[in-house]
Design a protein around this motif. Structure first.
Motif, PDB file in Angstrom:
ATOM      1  N   ASP A   1       0.913  -1.263  -0.006  1.00  0.00           N
ATOM      2  CA  ASP A   1       0.089  -0.167  -0.008  1.00  0.00           C
ATOM      3  C   ASP A   1       0.917   1.310   0.003  1.00  0.00           C
ATOM      4  O   ASP A   1       0.530   2.212  -0.862  1.00  0.00           O
ATOM      5  N   ARG A   2       1.764   1.403   0.774  1.00  0.00           N
ATOM      6  CA  ARG A   2       2.944   2.534   1.021  1.00  0.00           C
ATOM      7  C   ARG A   2       3.311   2.556  -0.559  1.00  0.00           C
ATOM      8  O   ARG A   2       3.498   3.602  -1.142  1.00  0.00           O
TER       9      ARG A   2
ATOM     10  N   ASN B   1       2.647   1.484  -3.447  1.00  0.00           N
ATOM     11  CA  ASN B   1       1.430   2.143  -4.349  1.00  0.00           C
ATOM     12  C   ASN B   1       1.146   3.463  -4.229  1.00  0.00           C
ATOM     13  O   ASN B   1       1.003   4.443  -5.322  1.00  0.00           O
ATOM     14  N   GLU B   2       0.965   3.999  -3.228  1.00  0.00           N
ATOM     15  CA  GLU B   2       0.622   5.486  -2.974  1.00  0.00           C
ATOM     16  C   GLU B   2       1.853   6.211  -3.391  1.00  0.00           C
ATOM     17  O   GLU B   2       1.556   7.343  -3.689  1.00  0.00           O
TER      18      GLU B   2
ATOM     19  N   GLU C   1       1.535   6.438  -6.879  1.00  0.00           N
ATOM     20  CA  GLU C   1       0.584   7.383  -7.472  1.00  0.00           C
ATOM     21  C   GLU C   1       0.957   9.020  -7.178  1.00  0.00           C
ATOM     22  O   GLU C   1       0.554   9.645  -7.962  1.00  0.00           O
ATOM     23  N   ARG C   2       1.652   9.215  -6.236  1.00  0.00           N
ATOM     24  CA  ARG C   2       2.053  10.861  -5.904  1.00  0.00           C
ATOM     25  C   ARG C   2       3.039  10.881  -6.868  1.00  0.00           C
ATOM     26  O   ARG C   2       2.886  12.188  -7.348  1.00  0.00           O
TER      27      ARG C   2
END
Length: 103
Positions: free
Chosen positions: A80-81, A83-84, A87-88
């Motif tokens: 999740d980290r 992927n975030e 995305e950023r």
């Protein structure tokens, strides 16, 4: 050559995996030319993980520890980290591109 169970190896990887979980054992798949870690207590298919290395060494122990079910929450949080972060970065790149076009 089919699958062969390894009972010992130069670096005692088979033994070190048993220290993690006594049910683990290592197979070498001669057709696929790969090492696999199986678990005797697993119902049905005993395959737990196919090792992504061409030789059996300490990386196998690290890899098995990282892929254990007990780490599932931690692995998902890491994903999740990542992927975030991706995305950023994608959003920042898009904003920079748009900003350049309007200058």
């Amino acid at each position: 050559m089919d699958k062969v169970q390894l009972t010992g190896d130069l670096h005692d990887i088979c033994g070190r995996l048993k220290e993690i979980d006594a049910g683990y054992y290592v197979m070498f798949d001669g057709k696929q030319k790969r090492f696999e870690v199986h678990h005797k207590g697993q119902k049905g298919n005993t395959l737990c993980v196919t090792l992504p290395y061409d030789r059996l060494d300490a990386r196998a122990v690290t890899y098995v520890r990282q892929t254990r079910a007990e780490r599932l929450r931690q692995v998902i949080a890491e994903m999740d980290r990542e992927n975030e972060r991706a995305e950023r970065e994608a959003k920042d790149k898009a904003v920079r591109k748009i900003s350049k076009e309007y200058k």
